[in-house]
Each structure stands twice: as structure tokens, then as C-alpha cells.
Design a protein around this motif. Sequence first.
Motif, PDB file in Angstrom:
ATOM      1  N   SER A 298     -76.793   0.226 -24.070  1.00  0.00           N
ATOM      2  CA  SER A 298     -77.526   0.801 -22.938  1.00  0.00           C
ATOM      3  C   SER A 298     -76.601   1.219 -21.808  1.00  0.00           C
ATOM      4  CB  SER A 298     -78.551  -0.213 -22.405  1.00  0.00           C
ATOM      5  OG  SER A 298     -77.902  -1.401 -21.980  1.00  0.00           O
ATOM      6  N   GLU A 299     -75.442   0.547 -21.677  1.00  0.00           N
ATOM      7  CA  GLU A 299     -74.513   0.886 -20.608  1.00  0.00           C
ATOM      8  C   GLU A 299     -73.840   2.243 -20.847  1.00  0.00           C
ATOM      9  OE1 GLU A 299     -73.884  -0.693 -17.732  1.00  0.00           O
ATOM     10  OE2 GLU A 299     -75.547  -2.006 -18.241  1.00  0.00           O
ATOM     11  N   GLU A 300     -73.968   2.767 -22.058  1.00  0.00           N
ATOM     12  CA  GLU A 300     -73.323   4.033 -22.388  1.00  0.00           C
ATOM     13  C   GLU A 300     -74.316   5.163 -22.585  1.00  0.00           C
ATOM     14  OE1 GLU A 300     -71.156   3.169 -25.915  1.00  0.00           O
ATOM     15  OE2 GLU A 300     -69.521   2.201 -24.879  1.00  0.00           O
ATOM     16  N   LYS A 301     -75.567   4.942 -22.179  1.00  0.00           N
ATOM     17  CA  LYS A 301     -76.606   5.929 -22.512  1.00  0.00           C
ATOM     18  C   LYS A 301     -76.270   7.319 -21.994  1.00  0.00           C
ATOM     19  CE  LYS A 301     -79.556   4.606 -18.566  1.00  0.00           C
ATOM     20  NZ  LYS A 301     -78.673   3.585 -18.006  1.00  0.00           N
ATOM     21  N   ASP A 302     -75.628   7.403 -20.835  1.00  0.00           N
ATOM     22  CA  ASP A 302     -75.301   8.723 -20.290  1.00  0.00           C
ATOM     23  C   ASP A 302     -74.198   9.414 -21.084  1.00  0.00           C
ATOM     24  OD1 ASP A 302     -77.054   8.696 -17.910  1.00  0.00           O
ATOM     25  OD2 ASP A 302     -75.835   6.981 -17.356  1.00  0.00           O
ATOM     26  N   LEU A 303     -73.414   8.628 -21.814  1.00  0.00           N
ATOM     27  CA  LEU A 303     -72.376   9.228 -22.644  1.00  0.00           C
ATOM     28  C   LEU A 303     -72.975   9.888 -23.871  1.00  0.00           C
ATOM     29  CD1 LEU A 303     -69.524   6.546 -22.675  1.00  0.00           C
ATOM     30  CD2 LEU A 303     -69.664   8.634 -21.343  1.00  0.00           C
ATOM     31  N   HIS A 304     -73.648   9.087 -24.690  1.00  0.00           N
ATOM     32  CA  HIS A 304     -74.113   9.590 -25.972  1.00  0.00           C
ATOM     33  C   HIS A 304     -75.218  10.632 -25.821  1.00  0.00           C
ATOM     34  CE1 HIS A 304     -71.575   6.589 -27.671  1.00  0.00           C
ATOM     35  NE2 HIS A 304     -72.242   5.606 -27.123  1.00  0.00           N
ATOM     36  N   VAL A 305     -75.906  10.616 -24.705  1.00  0.00           N
ATOM     37  CA  VAL A 305     -76.982  11.577 -24.502  1.00  0.00           C
ATOM     38  C   VAL A 305     -76.446  12.924 -24.033  1.00  0.00           C
ATOM     39  CG1 VAL A 305     -79.011  12.097 -23.119  1.00  0.00           C
ATOM     40  CG2 VAL A 305     -78.710   9.807 -24.032  1.00  0.00           C
ATOM     41  N   ASN A 306     -75.466  12.913 -23.140  1.00  0.00           N
ATOM     42  CA  ASN A 306     -75.127  14.152 -22.433  1.00  0.00           C
ATOM     43  C   ASN A 306     -73.704  14.665 -22.604  1.00  0.00           C
ATOM     44  OD1 ASN A 306     -77.565  14.800 -21.145  1.00  0.00           O
ATOM     45  ND2 ASN A 306     -77.226  13.270 -19.564  1.00  0.00           N
ATOM     46  N   VAL A 307     -72.776  13.832 -23.119  1.00  0.00           N
ATOM     47  CA  VAL A 307     -71.372  14.189 -22.968  1.00  0.00           C
ATOM     48  C   VAL A 307     -70.992  15.451 -23.741  1.00  0.00           C
ATOM     49  CG1 VAL A 307     -70.532  12.725 -24.864  1.00  0.00           C
ATOM     50  CG2 VAL A 307     -69.045  13.237 -22.933  1.00  0.00           C
ATOM     51  N   GLY A 308     -71.538  15.645 -24.930  1.00  0.00           N
ATOM     52  CA  GLY A 308     -71.211  16.862 -25.676  1.00  0.00           C
ATOM     53  C   GLY A 308     -71.670  18.108 -24.957  1.00  0.00           C
ATOM     54  N   ARG A 309     -72.881  18.058 -24.448  1.00  0.00           N
ATOM     55  CA  ARG A 309     -73.418  19.201 -23.702  1.00  0.00           C
ATOM     56  C   ARG A 309     -72.637  19.414 -22.416  1.00  0.00           C
ATOM     57  NH1 ARG A 309     -77.588  20.170 -19.924  1.00  0.00           N
ATOM     58  NH2 ARG A 309     -77.963  17.945 -19.720  1.00  0.00           N
ATOM     59  N   LEU A 310     -72.213  18.313 -21.768  1.00  0.00           N
ATOM     60  CA  LEU A 310     -71.446  18.425 -20.529  1.00  0.00           C
ATOM     61  C   LEU A 310     -70.137  19.167 -20.766  1.00  0.00           C
ATOM     62  CD1 LEU A 310     -70.763  17.753 -17.576  1.00  0.00           C
ATOM     63  CD2 LEU A 310     -69.865  15.552 -18.391  1.00  0.00           C
ATOM     64  N   ILE A 311     -69.430  18.822 -21.833  1.00  0.00           N
ATOM     65  CA  ILE A 311     -68.146  19.464 -22.115  1.00  0.00           C
ATOM     66  C   ILE A 311     -68.325  20.966 -22.288  1.00  0.00           C
ATOM     67  CG2 ILE A 311     -66.280  19.636 -23.804  1.00  0.00           C
ATOM     68  CD1 ILE A 311     -66.738  16.602 -24.327  1.00  0.00           C
ATOM     69  N   ASN A 312     -69.306  21.350 -23.068  1.00  0.00           N
ATOM     70  CA  ASN A 312     -69.549  22.783 -23.278  1.00  0.00           C
ATOM     71  C   ASN A 312     -69.940  23.477 -21.979  1.00  0.00           C
ATOM     72  OD1 ASN A 312     -69.008  22.619 -26.033  1.00  0.00           O
ATOM     73  ND2 ASN A 312     -71.116  22.053 -26.516  1.00  0.00           N
ATOM     74  N   TYR A 313     -70.714  22.765 -21.156  1.00  0.00           N
ATOM     75  CA  TYR A 313     -71.117  23.348 -19.873  1.00  0.00           C
ATOM     76  C   TYR A 313     -69.902  23.553 -18.970  1.00  0.00           C
ATOM     77  CZ  TYR A 313     -73.230  23.898 -15.284  1.00  0.00           C
ATOM     78  OH  TYR A 313     -73.569  24.363 -14.040  1.00  0.00           O
ATOM     79  N   LEU A 314     -69.029  22.557 -18.915  1.00  0.00           N
ATOM     80  CA  LEU A 314     -67.864  22.645 -18.031  1.00  0.00           C
ATOM     81  C   LEU A 314     -66.923  23.771 -18.449  1.00  0.00           C
ATOM     82  CD1 LEU A 314     -67.076  18.843 -17.565  1.00  0.00           C
ATOM     83  CD2 LEU A 314     -67.999  20.406 -15.842  1.00  0.00           C
ATOM     84  N   VAL A 315     -66.719  23.926 -19.743  1.00  0.00           N
ATOM     85  CA  VAL A 315     -65.816  24.979 -20.216  1.00  0.00           C
ATOM     86  C   VAL A 315     -66.351  26.360 -19.846  1.00  0.00           C
ATOM     87  CG1 VAL A 315     -64.855  26.058 -22.279  1.00  0.00           C
ATOM     88  CG2 VAL A 315     -64.849  23.576 -22.070  1.00  0.00           C
ATOM     89  N   SER A 316     -67.666  26.508 -19.827  1.00  0.00           N
ATOM     90  CA  SER A 316     -68.256  27.816 -19.516  1.00  0.00           C
ATOM     91  C   SER A 316     -68.517  28.009 -18.020  1.00  0.00           C
ATOM     92  CB  SER A 316     -69.583  27.977 -20.273  1.00  0.00           C
ATOM     93  OG  SER A 316     -70.532  27.017 -19.845  1.00  0.00           O
ATOM     94  N   TRP A 317     -68.379  26.942 -17.226  1.00  0.00           N
ATOM     95  CA  TRP A 317     -68.706  27.023 -15.795  1.00  0.00           C
ATOM     96  C   TRP A 317     -67.681  27.875 -15.035  1.00  0.00           C
ATOM     97  CZ3 TRP A 317     -65.901  25.117 -11.537  1.00  0.00           C
ATOM     98  CH2 TRP A 317     -66.581  25.155 -10.308  1.00  0.00           C
ATOM     99  N   ARG A 318     -68.197  28.669 -14.102  1.00  0.00           N
ATOM    100  CA  ARG A 318     -67.345  29.474 -13.232  1.00  0.00           C
ATOM    101  C   ARG A 318     -67.874  29.387 -11.800  1.00  0.00           C
ATOM    102  NH1 ARG A 318     -65.363  29.226 -17.468  1.00  0.00           N
ATOM    103  NH2 ARG A 318     -64.394  30.851 -18.754  1.00  0.00           N
ATOM    104  N   SER A 319     -66.991  29.568 -10.835  1.00  0.00           N
ATOM    105  CA  SER A 319     -67.390  29.554  -9.427  1.00  0.00           C
ATOM    106  C   SER A 319     -66.635  30.644  -8.685  1.00  0.00           C
ATOM    107  CB  SER A 319     -67.085  28.190  -8.790  1.00  0.00           C
ATOM    108  OG  SER A 319     -67.312  28.220  -7.397  1.00  0.00           O
ATOM    109  N   ASP A 320     -67.328  31.282  -7.740  1.00  0.00           N
ATOM    110  CA  ASP A 320     -66.689  32.344  -6.961  1.00  0.00           C
ATOM    111  C   ASP A 320     -66.196  31.841  -5.604  1.00  0.00           C
ATOM    112  OD1 ASP A 320     -69.100  31.896  -5.733  1.00  0.00           O
ATOM    113  OD2 ASP A 320     -69.822  33.960  -5.885  1.00  0.00           O
ATOM    114  N   LYS A 321     -66.171  30.516  -5.421  1.00  0.00           N
ATOM    115  CA  LYS A 321     -65.667  29.958  -4.159  1.00  0.00           C
ATOM    116  C   LYS A 321     -64.159  30.189  -4.064  1.00  0.00           C
ATOM    117  CE  LYS A 321     -69.723  28.320  -3.056  1.00  0.00           C
ATOM    118  NZ  LYS A 321     -70.519  28.888  -1.953  1.00  0.00           N
ATOM    119  N   HIS A 322     -63.643  30.197  -2.828  1.00  0.00           N
ATOM    120  CA  HIS A 322     -62.253  30.594  -2.611  1.00  0.00           C
ATOM    121  C   HIS A 322     -61.332  29.432  -2.250  1.00  0.00           C
ATOM    122  CE1 HIS A 322     -63.465  34.732  -2.951  1.00  0.00           C
ATOM    123  NE2 HIS A 322     -64.382  34.564  -2.007  1.00  0.00           N
ATOM    124  N   ARG A 323     -61.881  28.232  -2.109  1.00  0.00           N
ATOM    125  CA  ARG A 323     -61.044  27.064  -1.852  1.00  0.00           C
ATOM    126  C   ARG A 323     -61.440  25.946  -2.810  1.00  0.00           C
ATOM    127  NH1 ARG A 323     -60.800  25.778   4.507  1.00  0.00           N
ATOM    128  NH2 ARG A 323     -63.065  25.788   4.271  1.00  0.00           N
TER     129      ARG A 323
END
Length: 759
Positions: A387-412
Motif C-alpha cells: 500500500s505504501e507504493e500505490k502511487d508507484l505501480h498505479v501511475n509511474v509508467g504513465r508519468l514517465i511518458n507524460y514527462l518525456v512529452s511535456w513542454r513549456s514555453d516559460k523563459h526561466r
Amino acid sequence: MMVQERSLPKSVNPKPHARTAALAATKSLDFSAWVSENLVRIVAVVLVVVTVAAVFFLRNAGDTAALLCFEKQAQELERIAYPRVQWNAIAPVTDKASKFANFRSEKWIVVAVSGYPSDALKRLVKLKGWQVVAVGGSKTPSDWSLKGAIFLSLDEQVNLGFRVVDYLPYDSYVRKSVGYLFAIQHGAKKIFDADDRGEVIDDDLGKHFDVELVGEGARQEVLLQYSHENPNRTVVNPYVHFGQRSVWPRGLPLENVGEVGHEEFYTQVFGGKQFIQQGISNGLPDVDSVFYFTRKSGLEAFDIRFDEHAPKVALPQGVMVPVNSFNTMYHSPAFWALMLPVSVSTMAADVLRGYWGQRLLWEVGGYVAVYPPTVHRYDRIEGYPFSEEKDLHVNVGRLINYLVSWRSDKHRLFEKILDLSFAMAEEGFWTEKDVKLTAAWLQDLLAVGYQQPRLMSLELGRPRANIGHGDRKEFVPQKLPSVHLGVEETGTVNYEIANLIRWRKTFGNVVLIMHCNGPVERTALEWRLLYGRIFRSVVILSEKKDVDLVVEEGHLDYAYRYLPKIFDQFSSAEGFLFLQDNTILNYWSLLQADKTKLWITNKISDSWSSILTNGEDSDWLSQQASMVQKVVSTMPAHFQISYKETSDNDKNLLLCSSELFYVPQRLISDFVELVNLVGNLEIHQKVAIPMFFVSLDSPQNFDPILDTMIYKQNPPANASTFYSAKVPAVHPWSVSSEQDFIKLIRIMAQGDPLLMELV
């Protein structure tokens, strides 16, 4: 979650003669004097009464515009607010309260402590040139002390004046964030993120890590780097590189643990920008509970060894690796990446931080490198629950794919950091608490004098040069003994884990919407624990909202009205599965279902029925039938034709108990359109859902996966004989306490043996 309380000044007791005089004066007050003294309170009460009366008048007078304004404001309050930070108006925070105000050191070790100093910690304080800061919590002994270490108690942490303190739980290692800021405030250039269990091999951090990246002490060398040739690879298991193919780190998506082949070839990268350096641990490496409970026999301790001669290896942009909080070196350009989130489970906090930090590290031209064994951790045979790892096994694969595709137009950089934290909250990877924490953390960094690094051009999304033959570097990892306590490696993950991976691959982008009639304070976390291992997210609805448990309000009689909001929240989901808490879902029996089709219990006579209403029927049925026909008459042609193919009699009323149904992504917009057509009509859930389904598609096109579920009107006397693991679902089933949940888990373990690790 509790936040740090600020100490209040004690009230000053008036002198005895003053109290006597005041009492005598009070007795002599007349009415006018009382009014003058309490004028402010009287005015406040009058304003409240007038406000209530005005709202009452508006509602009854039909001033819908005013009421809609109130409702719109209320809805906006529920949205995640983007923090507004005045970056150029942040006042410095200096250490004026502690006895270490004038102390400075460039090399720091930060640990969290809950018990008395361990033997490993006593060795850490003796490392030459390094200063240890130990961060206490609510469980730390009040007389904690260790020569050579700076100890920050809860009270001392408050007095430091950092904004982040207001968001940190009392009894968690994430309070290390205060220690990081303290170290930076006192001159840190390198921070070794450690715990009190790891013993540094040979008592020399400089022997293993690149402590110096610039200057005379820096090693001017080229590092091996994982190949970026495969654009679809976003995460790697570094343990393979260091000789242990059958071991995987905590935070590696379960669907990737079977990738045990070594690299065909590596590339190279110049050293000097490995601002985050992850060390490997001998003995008990950083593994998850799935590995811990399935790769060992009995109560013998793990003692896993890695190849100490394997070269360190870097990660290119677009490829990530799990990073932990007990054996990692951070250099100054990556200090901003030390923030530990507070709204996820404890065993997930540092892993999510690591992926979040890696993505942002690419923005400043930095990278993560993994190093051969740097510490030895002894296995205490105290496994933590799944139960202490629920956020890992539920979301981590999707998180990695999301982060790789994430972009931001901020300048700092700091603006990008806040931007990503906000985006991750919107996607459900953490909550608004961590958005606020991020804003506080960044302001604290600037307040203690940290200079944010400059942005570099991002390589992601740009065409990469082909890897020529001369650029390819070979390294064949050793295959160290992989017989762990009698559990022999077979080249594949064991049967139970393989099943879990398969279920996650199938339902990892499906959102489960669960309505709880039972006491959510006793069952909400348990339901998330049970189903969160399988589905992308578990959204819980109940008759009453519970902010602390993240339970949304949703009345079962009209639950369909709340679904469009959830659809919008998870717009990239593959589909949505609705489930009531009186029905048990055997997810392992759903693998053959078509996730592009509708699922519902239309072939189960006790759940789905067609009633011909007439004058003798109850008023309720007639009223429902009348409202259905009103909606049907306003439907676009394609909906209306589909509906009338199934129910062509105006007095015919379709009823479905609707405990379990599935809507695929391709029909979500149509479903929402039908909900909007219902509007304010009081059409019951049991009437609305079958009306929606036959309007969306012909029943002959529904997937038949639920046709074989066990469905009874009344619960049986003996639940154990009633249950079957071979059917897709079982109804009814009652879970109203933790004891009921434990009984359910033990029965469901017939289909998913790993569930026994939850109890």
C-alpha cells in the motif's frame, strides 16, 4: 495532513485588583454602554442576516443570473489554482535563531531521523570534509543527540522561517526538505541525500561519486551513455548494467521488469554535467515490495552484490531511471530538484521527485548518471506493505511518458518548474498541495540565496544525428549469481508478477469510477489500494464529499451527472469503468473485453429489464417514462434511431441496476451530449444509463464480457461459496469495515495471489 503549528504567546493574567475593578465596572453598565461596546459584533450579525435574506430572496425571486454567478465562483474554487509568485520581491531569509548561524560548509549530508542514532549514521558523521544535518520529526526522541551532527528538531525547523514548513507532515522523511534548505543557506555546493541505514563503502564518498565536477579536483573524463537509438524507450533498469538482471529498482514500471537484456551498444557523453548522481546499494538494494516479497524465501535477509568494476553510465535526454533519496549526490545546479512531494505515499515521494527532477534537468543541459556500489544497506527483514507504493505501480509508467512529452514555453527555470508541478497536479500525479509546496520551495531557495541555473536548448523533439559505427561503445555486463535465497532466476519474472504486469498493460489507461454507499472513512483507502494497482486512477464518489480522503460528492440516484467532469479530468484515458461498492470486480477476468465497445449487464435478467408502463403502474415509473420520451424527442437523429430500434414503444421503460458499466473513449463526447440533453430532469440513474447505452449503440454491439457475472438480488448466507474467481464480477457483496476488506482480499487472492501481500 497536518501542517506545522506556529507557537502562540501565552495570555497574560491581569492582577487581582484589576479583575475586581473590571467586575465592578461591568455590573454598573447600562444598556447604552453595552451597545457601544458591542457595536462591531452587532453590525457583523446584522450583515450576516441581511446576506442570508438576500440570497433567500434571490433564489425565490428567480434571479438565476445572480445564483449562477455564485455557483460559478464555487466551481472555480474547486479548480487547482496556479500560484502567483512575485519572483523579484522575495525577501532574504537568514539564519539568526540557531547556534549555527555563522557556520559554513560546501559538502553536506542530509538525513531524516526518527529513532536514536544508528551505527550507520555514527559512521556518516566521521566522513572527512562532510557535515551531517539530521532532520527530526514527531517520532524523534526529544533528547536526540550525536556529536558531529547538526540536529534540527521540529521547533528549530519552525524558527528557521522557511515557507515549506507549513506543508510538511510531522512524521515523514519528506521533512528533509528543511534540511536541504538549511544546507544551502549555510554554503552547500554538494548535498549527499542519505538515510541512517546505508554505510558508505570504504567510508569515502569521493572514491565512488564525482564530488568535484569543475576545478582541479574534477575528473576530466568521458562517460558511457545509454543509447537513444530507440525513441520508444523512456526508462531503463540500471541494475542490468551492474550485473543483476533479475533485480529491479523501486520506481521501475512493472511492465518493464522483464526487460533483462543488456545494451547492444552504448554511446558517450562528456562528463561535468552529471548534476544528479545515483549510487547503487549492495546488500539490500532499493527494490519495491513486489520484488521483496516474491524473490526470497522465508525470513532470510537479502545480500545482493553488484559489479563494482562496471563503469558509471549516463542517461540521455528522453530516457529516465529511478532515483531515490538515500544514496544520491546532488550538485548545486540541481538543488532545486531536491523537493520531496507531500501528497503521495511515502515510498513514492522520492521516486516521483526523481522523474520530475530528471525532466527539468534536461532544461539546464544536465543529466543523471548511475554509479557502481557506493553504500551497503543491511536487510532488517522489515518489508513495507504494498500500500505504501500505490502511487508507484498505479501511475509511474504513465508519468514517465507524460514527462518525456511535456513542454513549456516559460523563459526561466523556476517558472518551468512551477509550470510542470501544476501540470502534474492537473493530470492527477499529485495534488494541489504539491503545487503550493513547489511555489513555497522555489521562494525559499531564492530567499536563502540560491541562484537558479540558466536554461539550455532542449534536444527533445529535434532530429538526432544517426549513431555511427565509431560512436558505438561496447560493454557487456557481468551476470552475477542470481540465485536469491533459493529463488532461482528463470529469465522471466515469476508467474504472479507477470500477471500483474499484464493487467496493468491492459487497464493502465482506464479510469475506475467507484461509488461508495458504505462508510468511506473506513473503506476509501482500501478500495484505492485494491484497484489502484490495476487502473490508471480510482475516483471515488459518495453521498458526502471528504476532502481529506479525496472523495467527491456524487449522489447515486443521479451519478451520471458527475461523470462528464471526471471524463474531462482524464481526457486522455482509454475508457471509464463505473463500479458500485456492492459489486466485486475480478479484473483478471476482463482481459478479453474490447475496450472500444460498451459493457453493461444487459443480458442479466435480474439487472436489466424492460417494463411496459400503464395507468396501473406506480406514478414513479410513469413519470420516468414520460421524462425519457421527452429526452428522446430532443435527441439528434442518430441517437433517436438507435434508441427506437431497441425501445419503439413510448410506454416502454428500460431499467438497469447499473452497478457496473464501461464507456470507451470514442463514445465519451456522445455520452456527455446525452447527459446534457437530460438537463435538470429528475431521471434516475437506473433509467438514464440504459437509455444512454441503447442510444449510443445497438445492444448487439455491446461487449458480452459481463454476461457471465454472478448476480443475485440478495446476498447469500455463505459468501465463500457464493464467490468465484472465474467470472468478471460478483454481486452483491458488502464491505463496510477493514475486517470485511481483509476477508474480501483473502477470497480474491484466488485470482490474484499477490493480493495477500496487502494483508
